[in-house]
Design a protein around this motif. Structure first.
Motif, PDB file in Angstrom:
ATOM      1  N   LEU A  60      28.547  48.497  52.012  1.00 47.57           N
ATOM      2  CA  LEU A  60      30.084  49.116  51.582  1.00 47.57           C
ATOM      3  C   LEU A  60      31.241  48.205  51.877  1.00 47.57           C
ATOM      4  CD1 LEU A  60      29.143  52.853  51.979  1.00 47.57           C
ATOM      5  CD2 LEU A  60      29.395  51.690  49.728  1.00 47.57           C
ATOM      6  N   GLY A  61      31.252  47.674  53.264  1.00 45.32           N
ATOM      7  CA  GLY A  61      32.222  46.709  53.459  1.00 45.32           C
ATOM      8  C   GLY A  61      32.467  45.571  52.749  1.00 45.32           C
ATOM      9  N   ALA A  62      31.190  44.998  52.346  1.00 47.64           N
ATOM     10  CA  ALA A  62      31.375  43.741  51.684  1.00 47.64           C
ATOM     11  C   ALA A  62      31.607  44.218  50.214  1.00 47.64           C
ATOM     12  CB  ALA A  62      29.926  43.163  51.512  1.00 47.64           C
ATOM     13  N   VAL A  63      31.399  45.167  49.693  1.00 48.32           N
ATOM     14  CA  VAL A  63      31.938  45.457  48.354  1.00 48.32           C
ATOM     15  C   VAL A  63      33.486  45.805  48.437  1.00 48.32           C
ATOM     16  CG1 VAL A  63      32.114  47.370  46.537  1.00 48.32           C
ATOM     17  CG2 VAL A  63      29.719  46.675  47.356  1.00 48.32           C
ATOM     18  N   CYS A  64      33.881  46.485  49.565  1.00 46.98           N
ATOM     19  CA  CYS A  64      35.418  46.586  49.643  1.00 46.98           C
ATOM     20  C   CYS A  64      36.391  45.303  49.950  1.00 46.98           C
ATOM     21  CB  CYS A  64      35.634  47.585  50.814  1.00 46.98           C
ATOM     22  SG  CYS A  64      35.170  49.115  50.466  1.00 46.98           S
ATOM     23  N   PHE A  65      35.670  44.402  50.447  1.00 47.71           N
ATOM     24  CA  PHE A  65      36.268  43.164  50.591  1.00 47.71           C
ATOM     25  C   PHE A  65      36.122  42.331  49.454  1.00 47.71           C
ATOM     26  CE2 PHE A  65      36.202  43.800  55.190  1.00 47.71           C
ATOM     27  CZ  PHE A  65      37.365  43.177  55.738  1.00 47.71           C
ATOM     28  N   LEU A  66      35.157  42.495  48.717  1.00 45.09           N
ATOM     29  CA  LEU A  66      34.979  41.861  47.478  1.00 45.09           C
ATOM     30  C   LEU A  66      36.057  42.300  46.493  1.00 45.09           C
ATOM     31  CD1 LEU A  66      33.790  39.852  45.444  1.00 45.09           C
ATOM     32  CD2 LEU A  66      32.325  41.668  44.793  1.00 45.09           C
ATOM     33  N   ILE A  67      36.149  43.745  46.351  1.00 46.54           N
ATOM     34  CA  ILE A  67      37.291  44.296  45.522  1.00 46.54           C
ATOM     35  C   ILE A  67      38.565  43.684  46.142  1.00 46.54           C
ATOM     36  CG2 ILE A  67      38.448  46.339  44.748  1.00 46.54           C
ATOM     37  CD1 ILE A  67      35.546  47.630  45.033  1.00 46.54           C
ATOM     38  N   ALA A  68      38.790  43.778  47.273  1.00 45.43           N
ATOM     39  CA  ALA A  68      40.510  43.364  47.851  1.00 45.43           C
ATOM     40  C   ALA A  68      40.550  41.863  47.567  1.00 45.43           C
ATOM     41  CB  ALA A  68      40.287  43.585  49.303  1.00 45.43           C
ATOM     42  N   ALA A  69      39.428  41.124  47.691  1.00 42.69           N
ATOM     43  CA  ALA A  69      39.695  39.550  47.415  1.00 42.69           C
ATOM     44  C   ALA A  69      39.720  39.199  45.777  1.00 42.69           C
ATOM     45  CB  ALA A  69      38.358  38.624  47.951  1.00 42.69           C
ATOM     46  N   ILE A  70      39.321  39.847  45.071  1.00 40.87           N
ATOM     47  CA  ILE A  70      39.326  39.837  43.657  1.00 40.87           C
ATOM     48  C   ILE A  70      40.967  40.493  43.154  1.00 40.87           C
ATOM     49  CG2 ILE A  70      38.860  40.539  41.408  1.00 40.87           C
ATOM     50  CD1 ILE A  70      35.873  40.705  42.300  1.00 40.87           C
ATOM     51  N   VAL A  71      41.348  41.463  43.655  1.00 44.86           N
ATOM     52  CA  VAL A  71      42.579  41.836  43.655  1.00 44.86           C
ATOM     53  C   VAL A  71      43.679  41.017  43.951  1.00 44.86           C
ATOM     54  CG1 VAL A  71      44.283  43.874  43.787  1.00 44.86           C
ATOM     55  CG2 VAL A  71      41.965  44.360  43.220  1.00 44.86           C
ATOM     56  N   GLY A  72      43.515  40.545  45.263  1.00 41.65           N
ATOM     57  CA  GLY A  72      44.368  39.640  45.818  1.00 41.65           C
ATOM     58  C   GLY A  72      44.686  38.024  45.151  1.00 41.65           C
ATOM     59  N   THR A  73      43.469  37.748  44.560  1.00 35.29           N
ATOM     60  CA  THR A  73      43.356  36.602  43.710  1.00 35.29           C
ATOM     61  C   THR A  73      44.183  36.755  42.519  1.00 35.29           C
ATOM     62  OG1 THR A  73      41.200  35.864  44.720  1.00 35.29           O
ATOM     63  CG2 THR A  73      41.568  34.817  42.846  1.00 35.29           C
ATOM     64  N   VAL A  74      43.908  37.875  41.800  1.00 38.11           N
ATOM     65  CA  VAL A  74      44.505  38.010  40.504  1.00 38.11           C
ATOM     66  C   VAL A  74      45.910  38.185  40.820  1.00 38.11           C
ATOM     67  CG1 VAL A  74      44.931  39.991  38.592  1.00 38.11           C
ATOM     68  CG2 VAL A  74      42.452  38.978  39.246  1.00 38.11           C
ATOM     69  N   ALA A  75      46.471  38.989  41.933  1.00 38.63           N
ATOM     70  CA  ALA A  75      47.815  39.042  42.172  1.00 38.63           C
ATOM     71  C   ALA A  75      48.503  37.826  42.408  1.00 38.63           C
ATOM     72  CB  ALA A  75      48.117  40.044  43.275  1.00 38.63           C
ATOM     73  N   ALA A  76      47.727  36.969  42.996  1.00 40.25           N
ATOM     74  CA  ALA A  76      48.292  35.465  43.410  1.00 40.25           C
ATOM     75  C   ALA A  76      48.636  34.608  42.294  1.00 40.25           C
ATOM     76  CB  ALA A  76      47.506  34.719  44.501  1.00 40.25           C
ATOM     77  N   LEU A  77      47.533  34.743  41.318  1.00 43.08           N
ATOM     78  CA  LEU A  77      47.590  33.940  40.008  1.00 43.08           C
ATOM     79  C   LEU A  77      48.485  34.376  39.197  1.00 43.08           C
ATOM     80  CD1 LEU A  77      43.739  33.452  39.642  1.00 43.08           C
ATOM     81  CD2 LEU A  77      45.272  31.898  40.413  1.00 43.08           C
ATOM     82  N   PHE A  78      48.918  35.817  38.934  1.00 45.42           N
ATOM     83  CA  PHE A  78      49.940  36.085  38.013  1.00 45.42           C
ATOM     84  C   PHE A  78      51.056  36.941  38.639  1.00 45.42           C
ATOM     85  CE2 PHE A  78      45.731  37.155  36.042  1.00 45.42           C
ATOM     86  CZ  PHE A  78      45.933  35.951  34.940  1.00 45.42           C
TER      87      PHE A  78
END
Length: 78
Positions: A60-78
């Motif tokens: 569950l921790g890995a899934v949460c960090f994956l979601i946070a990493a994807i959201v952060g990457t999308v926010a950084a790109l746009f």
């Protein structure tokens, strides 16, 4: 920097989960049961059936960090 650390933590947790799931596999197929119940034949279902509370917490921790990493990457790109 936070984005990099999020990805690093996710990769670290995923590595620990992968290593622990490979370590806990039974050596022989006939010995593949847990708590008196026969484990499923499907490899993914078998992996989840053998998870302990610590493994579920790491998952569950890995899934949460994956979601946070994807959201952060999308926010950084746009």
């Amino acid at each position: 920097m936070d984005l990099i650390m999020t990805w690093v933590v996710f990769v670290g947790l995923a590595t620990v989960l992968f290593y622990s799931s490979k370590k806990e596999q039974p050596a022989h197929a006939e010995a593949a049961h847990r708590d008196g119940k026969v484990l499923p034949r499907n490899r993914v279902a078998r992996m989840f059936a053998t998870y302990t509370a610590l493994d579920w917490g790491l998952f569950l921790g890995a899934v949460c960090f994956l979601i946070a990493a994807i959201v952060g990457t999308v926010a950084a790109l746009f």
